[in-house]
Design an enzyme around this catalytic site. Sequence first.
Site, short mmCIF file in Angstrom:
data_model
loop_
_atom_site.label_atom_id
_atom_site.label_comp_id
_atom_site.label_asym_id
_atom_site.label_seq_id
_atom_site.Cartn_x
_atom_site.Cartn_y
_atom_site.Cartn_z
N ASP A 186 30.66 24.50 86.02
CA ASP A 186 30.21 25.91 86.06
C ASP A 186 30.50 26.54 87.41
O ASP A 186 29.60 27.09 88.04
CB ASP A 186 28.69 25.93 85.82
N LYS B 15 31.29 29.25 89.06
CA LYS B 15 31.48 30.68 89.25
C LYS B 15 30.76 31.10 90.52
O LYS B 15 29.94 30.33 91.03
CB LYS B 15 30.97 31.46 88.04
N ASN C 195 27.21 30.25 91.37
CA ASN C 195 26.78 28.86 91.53
C ASN C 195 27.25 28.27 92.85
O ASN C 195 27.19 27.05 93.03
CB ASN C 195 27.36 28.00 90.39
N ASP D 288 24.96 23.30 91.06
CA ASP D 288 25.02 23.55 89.63
C ASP D 288 23.67 24.06 89.12
O ASP D 288 22.80 23.30 88.79
CB ASP D 288 25.39 22.26 88.88
N THR E 146 27.88 35.55 81.41
CA THR E 146 29.28 35.89 81.36
C THR E 146 30.16 34.85 80.68
O THR E 146 29.94 33.65 80.81
CB THR E 146 29.84 36.10 82.80
C1 LIG Z 1 18.85 18.95 87.27
C2 LIG Z 1 19.09 18.92 88.75
C3 LIG Z 1 19.78 17.68 89.19
C4 LIG Z 1 19.91 20.14 89.15
C5 LIG Z 1 19.86 20.28 90.65
N1 LIG Z 1 20.46 21.54 91.00
C6 LIG Z 1 19.75 22.65 90.96
O1 LIG Z 1 18.59 22.79 90.68
C7 LIG Z 1 20.58 23.80 91.32
N2 LIG Z 1 19.89 24.71 92.20
C8 LIG Z 1 20.13 24.82 93.52
C9 LIG Z 1 19.32 25.84 93.94
C10 LIG Z 1 19.32 26.39 95.27
C11 LIG Z 1 19.14 27.76 95.48
C12 LIG Z 1 19.22 28.31 96.75
C13 LIG Z 1 19.45 27.46 97.83
C14 LIG Z 1 19.63 27.63 99.21
C15 LIG Z 1 19.62 28.86 99.94
N3 LIG Z 1 19.85 28.96 101.22
C16 LIG Z 1 19.77 30.29 101.53
C17 LIG Z 1 19.96 30.96 102.73
C18 LIG Z 1 19.83 32.36 102.75
C19 LIG Z 1 19.52 33.04 101.58
C20 LIG Z 1 19.34 32.35 100.39
C21 LIG Z 1 19.48 30.96 100.39
N4 LIG Z 1 19.40 30.06 99.38
N5 LIG Z 1 19.84 26.43 99.80
N6 LIG Z 1 19.81 25.50 98.85
C22 LIG Z 1 19.58 26.09 97.63
C23 LIG Z 1 19.51 25.53 96.35
C24 LIG Z 1 18.62 26.31 92.83
N7 LIG Z 1 18.96 25.57 91.78
#
Ligand SMILES: CC(C)CCNC(=O)Cn1cc(-c2ccc3c(-c4nc5ccccc5[nH]4)n[nH]c3c2)cn1
Length: 262
Positions: free
Chosen positions: A129, A131, A134, A147, A164
């Site tokens: 995925d 895009k 992500n 992801d 999308t």
């Molecule tokens: C089932 C499992 C293994 C999936 C694991 N992956 C996730 O859950 C994917 N995921 C990553 C995030 C995520 C969202 C935002 C951030 C950020 C982050 N840093 C930032 C700095 C400035 C503004 C916004 C920011 N978001 N760092 N790490 C993140 C990680 C949310 N969902």
Amino acid sequence: WTLSDFEIGKPLGRGKFGHVFLAREKKSNHVVAIKVLFKSQLKQSQVNHQLRREVEIQSHLRHTNILRLYGYFYDQTRVYLILEHAAKGELYKELQKCKYFSEKRAATYVASLARALIYLHGKHVIHRDIKPENLLLGTQGEVKIADFGWSVHTFNRRKTMCGTLDYLPPEMVESVEHDASVDIWSLGVLCYEFLYGVPPFEAKEHSDTYRRIVEVDLKFPSNPIVSSASKDLISKMLVKDSSQRLPLHKLLEHPWIIQNAD
Ligand SMILES: CC(C)CCNC(=O)Cn1cc(-c2ccc3c(-c4nc5ccccc5[nH]4)n[nH]c3c2)cn1
């Protein structure tokens, strides 16, 4: 781990990813992102086993361009994922701000993502995925695949395919079986969007996007002016026959990548 091991900070991405918070592990002072999933939501979408499998896969992945999953823990009502914090936030925000990226910046991201995909395919993991929504940016501005496909509110997306179509290759749009070459197609779509600010098959109606994808109706705008080398690379990735798409290791040897990627 338990919640008391962390000091919880501001929400990240303002609820777009479900509930993700900046956090600091108290003993090491290590800054992480903690994603909170509610067990009730997981139960009702029967994805507990899928989540465990995904956590199992992701916790073994180690690549600078793939967001780390350090671990997880849970309490009575919630599951907590301890994720790498990407200091420079969301790539798509950068793309919105700049409208489109320079060829150097686009090629650097595409080369990094190609290396991450070669690593993933080597571990028989596909269709990540990739895009703009992500992708996150690390401290040095390096791109990281995160992801989000697993944040609860998008669990049902896997079924209803809302959101999308732009990134899906013909074989997925026509829902025939797919292999790792779907990621080559998506990377080609991403490269186009980095350079022009819009995905190549964008259309008002889903049905038009669908038709443009299956017909590979690829057109290059005359603005911004970009090199023919970049068009040559994109044209070799957005090929209907998935076996004819430029292999990722060949992408890393393409003149446009050699000339532009850092
Ligand atoms: C089932 C499992 C293994 C999936 C694991 N992956 C996730 O859950 C994917 N995921 C990553 C995030 C995520 C969202 C935002 C951030 C950020 C982050 N840093 C930032 C700095 C400035 C503004 C916004 C920011 N978001 N760092 N790490 C993140 C990680 C949310 N969902």
